[in-house]
Design a protein around this motif. Structure first.
Motif, PDB file in Angstrom:
ATOM      1  N   ALA A  84       0.845  -1.199   0.000  1.00 16.09           N
ATOM      2  CA  ALA A  84       0.000   0.000   0.000  1.00 16.09           C
ATOM      3  C   ALA A  84       0.882   1.250   0.000  1.00 16.09           C
ATOM      4  O   ALA A  84       1.983   1.249   0.554  1.00 16.09           O
ATOM      5  N   ILE A  85       0.392   2.312  -0.628  1.00 13.88           N
ATOM      6  CA  ILE A  85       1.078   3.609  -0.606  1.00 13.88           C
ATOM      7  C   ILE A  85       0.362   4.460   0.437  1.00 13.88           C
ATOM      8  O   ILE A  85      -0.779   4.888   0.224  1.00 13.88           O
ATOM      9  N   TYR A  86       1.001   4.675   1.578  1.00 11.56           N
ATOM     10  CA  TYR A  86       0.334   5.342   2.688  1.00 11.56           C
ATOM     11  C   TYR A  86       0.504   6.859   2.616  1.00 11.56           C
ATOM     12  O   TYR A  86       1.589   7.368   2.305  1.00 11.56           O
ATOM     13  N   SER A  87      -0.581   7.541   2.896  1.00  9.16           N
ATOM     14  CA  SER A  87      -0.576   9.007   2.891  1.00  9.16           C
ATOM     15  C   SER A  87       0.393   9.525   3.940  1.00  9.16           C
ATOM     16  O   SER A  87       0.353   9.097   5.098  1.00  9.16           O
ATOM     17  N   HIS A  88       1.251  10.473   3.538  1.00 11.08           N
ATOM     18  CA  HIS A  88       2.196  11.061   4.485  1.00 11.08           C
ATOM     19  C   HIS A  88       2.501  12.522   4.179  1.00 11.08           C
ATOM     20  O   HIS A  88       3.153  13.206   4.963  1.00 11.08           O
ATOM     21  N   THR A  89       1.995  13.024   3.028  1.00 10.83           N
ATOM     22  CA  THR A  89       2.308  14.389   2.617  1.00 10.83           C
ATOM     23  C   THR A  89       1.284  15.376   3.163  1.00 10.83           C
ATOM     24  O   THR A  89       0.077  15.140   3.103  1.00 10.83           O
ATOM     25  N   LYS A  90       1.802  16.490   3.688  1.00 11.87           N
ATOM     26  CA  LYS A  90       0.927  17.568   4.169  1.00 11.87           C
ATOM     27  C   LYS A  90       1.056  18.783   3.272  1.00 11.87           C
ATOM     28  O   LYS A  90       2.092  19.002   2.650  1.00 11.87           O
ATOM     29  N   GLU A  91      -0.017  19.562   3.214  1.00 10.84           N
ATOM     30  CA  GLU A  91      -0.003  20.814   2.466  1.00 10.84           C
ATOM     31  C   GLU A  91      -0.631  21.878   3.343  1.00 10.84           C
ATOM     32  O   GLU A  91      -1.773  21.733   3.790  1.00 10.84           O
ATOM     33  N   GLU A  92       0.114  22.930   3.623  1.00  8.49           N
ATOM     34  CA  GLU A  92      -0.366  23.951   4.552  1.00  8.49           C
ATOM     35  C   GLU A  92      -1.625  24.650   4.042  1.00  8.49           C
ATOM     36  O   GLU A  92      -2.540  24.930   4.790  1.00  8.49           O
ATOM     37  N   HIS A 113      -5.592  16.104  25.807  1.00  9.86           N
ATOM     38  CA  HIS A 113      -4.147  16.199  25.560  1.00  9.86           C
ATOM     39  C   HIS A 113      -3.716  15.173  24.516  1.00  9.86           C
ATOM     40  O   HIS A 113      -2.991  15.500  23.566  1.00  9.86           O
ATOM     41  N   ASN A 114      -4.180  13.936  24.670  1.00 15.47           N
ATOM     42  CA  ASN A 114      -3.830  12.869  23.734  1.00 15.47           C
ATOM     43  C   ASN A 114      -4.356  13.150  22.332  1.00 15.47           C
ATOM     44  O   ASN A 114      -3.666  12.916  21.331  1.00 15.47           O
ATOM     45  N   LEU A 115      -5.586  13.636  22.261  1.00 20.63           N
ATOM     46  CA  LEU A 115      -6.185  13.958  20.962  1.00 20.63           C
ATOM     47  C   LEU A 115      -5.375  15.017  20.227  1.00 20.63           C
ATOM     48  O   LEU A 115      -5.154  14.917  19.018  1.00 20.63           O
ATOM     49  N   LYS A 116      -4.922  16.030  20.945  1.00 19.59           N
ATOM     50  CA  LYS A 116      -4.165  17.103  20.306  1.00 19.59           C
ATOM     51  C   LYS A 116      -2.844  16.593  19.736  1.00 19.59           C
ATOM     52  O   LYS A 116      -2.412  17.045  18.667  1.00 19.59           O
ATOM     53  N   LEU A 117      -2.212  15.650  20.428  1.00 22.38           N
ATOM     54  CA  LEU A 117      -0.967  15.077  19.912  1.00 22.38           C
ATOM     55  C   LEU A 117      -1.230  14.282  18.631  1.00 22.38           C
ATOM     56  O   LEU A 117      -0.489  14.407  17.648  1.00 22.38           O
ATOM     57  N   ALA A 118      -2.277  13.458  18.646  1.00 20.52           N
ATOM     58  CA  ALA A 118      -2.584  12.629  17.480  1.00 20.52           C
ATOM     59  C   ALA A 118      -3.038  13.475  16.295  1.00 20.52           C
ATOM     60  O   ALA A 118      -2.659  13.206  15.151  1.00 20.52           O
ATOM     61  N   VAL A 119      -3.828  14.504  16.554  1.00 15.93           N
ATOM     62  CA  VAL A 119      -4.342  15.359  15.480  1.00 15.93           C
ATOM     63  C   VAL A 119      -3.192  16.049  14.738  1.00 15.93           C
ATOM     64  O   VAL A 119      -3.251  16.233  13.515  1.00 15.93           O
ATOM     65  N   LYS A 120      -2.137  16.412  15.452  1.00 23.88           N
ATOM     66  CA  LYS A 120      -0.992  17.070  14.803  1.00 23.88           C
ATOM     67  C   LYS A 120      -0.423  16.228  13.673  1.00 23.88           C
ATOM     68  O   LYS A 120       0.087  16.757  12.688  1.00 23.88           O
ATOM     69  N   THR A 121      -0.491  14.914  13.804  1.00 23.69           N
ATOM     70  CA  THR A 121       0.092  14.037  12.787  1.00 23.69           C
ATOM     71  C   THR A 121      -0.785  13.939  11.539  1.00 23.69           C
ATOM     72  O   THR A 121      -0.317  13.481  10.493  1.00 23.69           O
ATOM     73  N   MET A 122      -2.060  14.349  11.653  1.00 21.28           N
ATOM     74  CA  MET A 122      -3.016  14.181  10.548  1.00 21.28           C
ATOM     75  C   MET A 122      -3.510  15.489   9.968  1.00 21.28           C
ATOM     76  O   MET A 122      -4.087  15.507   8.874  1.00 21.28           O
ATOM     77  N   ASP A 123      -3.315  16.572  10.681  1.00 19.42           N
ATOM     78  CA  ASP A 123      -3.824  17.863  10.219  1.00 19.42           C
ATOM     79  C   ASP A 123      -3.189  18.258   8.893  1.00 19.42           C
ATOM     80  O   ASP A 123      -1.955  18.251   8.754  1.00 19.42           O
ATOM     81  N   HIS A 124      -4.034  18.555   7.903  1.00 17.12           N
ATOM     82  CA  HIS A 124      -3.624  18.976   6.553  1.00 17.12           C
ATOM     83  C   HIS A 124      -3.021  17.834   5.724  1.00 17.12           C
ATOM     84  O   HIS A 124      -2.432  18.093   4.678  1.00 17.12           O
ATOM     85  N   ILE A 125      -3.171  16.598   6.182  1.00 17.34           N
ATOM     86  CA  ILE A 125      -2.655  15.473   5.405  1.00 17.34           C
ATOM     87  C   ILE A 125      -3.429  15.336   4.096  1.00 17.34           C
ATOM     88  O   ILE A 125      -4.643  15.564   4.057  1.00 17.34           O
ATOM     89  N   LEU A 126      -2.732  15.002   3.027  1.00 18.77           N
ATOM     90  CA  LEU A 126      -3.363  14.766   1.729  1.00 18.77           C
ATOM     91  C   LEU A 126      -3.554  13.268   1.519  1.00 18.77           C
ATOM     92  O   LEU A 126      -2.683  12.469   1.871  1.00 18.77           O
ATOM     93  N   ILE A 127      -4.707  12.903   0.959  1.00 13.59           N
ATOM     94  CA  ILE A 127      -4.975  11.516   0.567  1.00 13.59           C
ATOM     95  C   ILE A 127      -5.135  11.539  -0.948  1.00 13.59           C
ATOM     96  O   ILE A 127      -6.199  11.831  -1.483  1.00 13.59           O
ATOM     97  N   ARG A 128      -4.051  11.258  -1.630  1.00 18.12           N
ATOM     98  CA  ARG A 128      -4.023  11.372  -3.081  1.00 18.12           C
ATOM     99  C   ARG A 128      -4.561  10.103  -3.746  1.00 18.12           C
ATOM    100  O   ARG A 128      -4.640   9.039  -3.099  1.00 18.12           O
ATOM    101  N   PRO A 129      -4.917  10.193  -5.046  1.00 13.94           N
ATOM    102  CA  PRO A 129      -5.382   8.991  -5.758  1.00 13.94           C
ATOM    103  C   PRO A 129      -4.379   7.848  -5.624  1.00 13.94           C
ATOM    104  O   PRO A 129      -3.175   8.030  -5.802  1.00 13.94           O
TER     105      PRO A 129
END
Length: 218
Positions: free
Chosen positions: A34-42, A73-89
């Protein structure tokens, strides 16, 4: 009589079992092609597909309120890793592929979690509130659910929020993930924010995307 797990009979084995499961969990992910989403765009993509919110503090759990603040507190840490993440084709979004090292710089705190049918204070507990919200966002897109798990049972009353009480998606590192694959020709993006009372989430796209029929019929 229900047979007890080995780690219930010998609790000192639990940390070793957890390390083993996590190692195999991520090893499988590394080789599953699988190609996992990892790129963010501000900058945000132009088309808002759906937005919702989830109340942060639930006063009706019957448990020490400090676990609720720890959860935030835990949610804020996890959200940082996903905020603005791109899910490309062609890409797959995985909760744990992104949240794996959320606690690397700042440690998680003990939050409430369902363990073997009992509510306990567990390191990093409470992240299922984020997976529930994500699952509800994904339901409003053509993204294909690859992995999804329900809770064994509801642990305590769910307060009113933008995420319906019947929307359920649990995650547990090393055991359970939430994954969706983008088999469309659109690119999607997640965006999150917090205020004192709520976690807000929305999903955007680079082009208009029709609402899935099963969701529009609700």
């Amino acid at each position: 009589m229900k047979r007890k797990r080995l780690t219930e009979l010998f609790p000192f084995l639990l940390p070793l079992r957890q390390k083993q499961r996590k190692f195999l969990f991520y090893l499988k992910m590394k080789f599953d092609k699988a190609i996992y989403s990892h790129t963010k765009e501000e900058g945000l993509l132009p088309h808002l597909i759906f937005e919702t919110h989830s109340l942060l503090i639930n006063p009706n759990t019957g448990y020490d309120i400090r676990y609720q603040y720890n959860k935030v507190h835990n949610l804020k840490l996890a959200v940082k890793t996903m905020d603005h993440i791109l899910i490309r084709p062609g890409e797959t979004f995985s909760f744990w592929h992104l949240a794996r090292y959320a606690d690397r710089k700042e440690r998680y705190k003990d939050g409430l979690c369902l363990v073997h049918g009992e509510i306990q204070g567990v390191y990093g507990g409470g992240l299922c509130q984020l997976s529930n919200l994500l699952y509800w966002l994904f339901q409003h897109t053509p993204l294909t659910v690859v992995e999804h798990h329900n809770h064994a049972k509801h642990s305590f009353p769910v307060p009113e929020s933008g995420v319906p009480s019947w929307v359920d998606a649990t995650v547990s590192e090393g055991w359970l993930d939430l994954k969706v694959k983008n088999e469309s020709n659109a690119t999607f993006q997640l965006d999150f924010s917090f205020d004192e009372d709520n976690l807000y989430g929305c999903i955007l796209a680079d082009r208009p995307v029709p609402l899935p029929e099963e969701v529009s019929a609700l």
